[in-house]
Write a protein that holds these residues in place. Structure first.
Motif, PDB file in Angstrom:
ATOM      1  N   UNK A 250       0.846  -1.199   0.000  1.00  0.00           N
ATOM      2  CA  UNK A 250       0.000   0.000   0.000  1.00  0.00           C
ATOM      3  C   UNK A 250       0.880   1.246   0.000  1.00  0.00           C
ATOM      4  N   UNK A 251       0.332   2.345  -0.468  1.00  0.00           N
ATOM      5  CA  UNK A 251       1.073   3.612  -0.406  1.00  0.00           C
ATOM      6  C   UNK A 251       0.740   4.381   0.863  1.00  0.00           C
ATOM      7  N   UNK A 252      -0.319   4.010   1.559  1.00  0.00           N
ATOM      8  CA  UNK A 252      -0.647   4.676   2.809  1.00  0.00           C
ATOM      9  C   UNK A 252      -1.999   4.281   3.347  1.00  0.00           C
ATOM     10  N   UNK A 253      -2.183   4.603   4.610  1.00  0.00           N
ATOM     11  CA  UNK A 253      -3.467   4.464   5.280  1.00  0.00           C
ATOM     12  C   UNK A 253      -3.914   5.891   5.566  1.00  0.00           C
ATOM     13  N   UNK A 254      -4.926   6.352   4.876  1.00  0.00           N
ATOM     14  CA  UNK A 254      -5.310   7.750   4.995  1.00  0.00           C
ATOM     15  C   UNK A 254      -6.775   7.923   5.313  1.00  0.00           C
TER      16      UNK A 254
ATOM     17  N   UNK B 219     -10.796   5.765   7.855  1.00  0.00           N
ATOM     18  CA  UNK B 219      -9.614   5.585   7.020  1.00  0.00           C
ATOM     19  C   UNK B 219      -9.832   4.537   5.927  1.00  0.00           C
ATOM     20  N   UNK B 220      -8.960   4.588   4.975  1.00  0.00           N
ATOM     21  CA  UNK B 220      -8.933   3.598   3.901  1.00  0.00           C
ATOM     22  C   UNK B 220      -7.478   3.209   3.657  1.00  0.00           C
ATOM     23  N   UNK B 221      -7.301   2.111   2.977  1.00  0.00           N
ATOM     24  CA  UNK B 221      -5.977   1.652   2.565  1.00  0.00           C
ATOM     25  C   UNK B 221      -5.816   2.075   1.101  1.00  0.00           C
ATOM     26  N   UNK B 222      -4.770   2.834   0.829  1.00  0.00           N
ATOM     27  CA  UNK B 222      -4.564   3.335  -0.525  1.00  0.00           C
ATOM     28  C   UNK B 222      -3.420   2.591  -1.202  1.00  0.00           C
ATOM     29  N   UNK B 223      -3.653   2.269  -2.474  1.00  0.00           N
ATOM     30  CA  UNK B 223      -2.656   1.561  -3.269  1.00  0.00           C
ATOM     31  C   UNK B 223      -2.561   2.212  -4.640  1.00  0.00           C
ATOM     32  N   UNK B 224      -1.475   1.933  -5.333  1.00  0.00           N
ATOM     33  CA  UNK B 224      -1.274   2.455  -6.675  1.00  0.00           C
ATOM     34  C   UNK B 224      -1.825   1.439  -7.669  1.00  0.00           C
TER      35      UNK B 224
ATOM     36  N   UNK C 260      -2.614   5.525 -10.665  1.00  0.00           N
ATOM     37  CA  UNK C 260      -3.319   6.435  -9.759  1.00  0.00           C
ATOM     38  C   UNK C 260      -3.439   5.814  -8.379  1.00  0.00           C
ATOM     39  N   UNK C 261      -3.534   6.675  -7.389  1.00  0.00           N
ATOM     40  CA  UNK C 261      -3.764   6.196  -6.022  1.00  0.00           C
ATOM     41  C   UNK C 261      -5.259   5.956  -5.866  1.00  0.00           C
ATOM     42  N   UNK C 262      -5.592   4.731  -5.428  1.00  0.00           N
ATOM     43  CA  UNK C 262      -6.995   4.333  -5.277  1.00  0.00           C
ATOM     44  C   UNK C 262      -7.179   3.576  -3.960  1.00  0.00           C
ATOM     45  N   UNK C 263      -8.395   3.590  -3.464  1.00  0.00           N
ATOM     46  CA  UNK C 263      -8.712   2.815  -2.259  1.00  0.00           C
ATOM     47  C   UNK C 263      -8.645   1.335  -2.593  1.00  0.00           C
TER      48      UNK C 263
END
Length: 138
Positions: A54-58, A110-115, A119-122
């Motif tokens: 993942x690219x982040x938890x946002x 929050x959601x987990x974001x991935x590439x 694009x960055x998507x949930x």
């Protein structure tokens, strides 16, 4: 069963406005800080993201209600629960107490974001739930 985490914070003068009351943005900072401290059990935010590709938890949603003033020297206990797991989101519920008095309550979505596709998507949060339900690092 919700995942829970509790942390203590001693309110200091620097947390407060000139009237001696806690600046409300600090409550959001403390809520986020509880979740980040919880993730330290699993190596921290970066390690969790690496494990899940993942690219982040946002955050996609935040909200707080203030129930009583917080002041310099208050001993604050913040309780966090992770609840309401959906396909691409989950809910963090926070409650801050001074003694038995509820000082604030808040939620974060929050959601987990991935590439994906450049694009960055949930992404799906089921792998995150599995990771957080496993025994933490020692």
């Amino acid at each position: 069963m919700p995942l829970t985490f509790q942390h203590h914070h001693q309110v200091v003068f620097g947390d407060c406005d000139p009237a001696g009351l806690v600046d409300y943005p600090n409550i959001y900072r403390w809520m986020d800080g509880r979740f980040q401290r919880f993730l330290h059990r699993y190596g921290g935010h970066g390690a969790v993201c690496d494990a899940l590709n993942a690219v982040g938890l946002g955050m996609t949603e935040t909200q707080a209600r203030y129930r009583r003033p917080l002041r310099d020297s208050d001993a604050l206990t913040i309780r966090m629960e992770i609840t309401d797991w959906a396909a691409k989101s989950y809910r963090l519920s926070h409650r801050g107490y001074v003694g038995e008095d509820l000082a604030f309550e808040g939620i974060e979505g929050p959601a987990l974001f991935e590439m994906r596709e450049g694009r960055i998507r949930a992404g799906q949060v089921a792998p995150l739930k599995t990771l957080l339900e496993s025994p933490p690092e020692t």
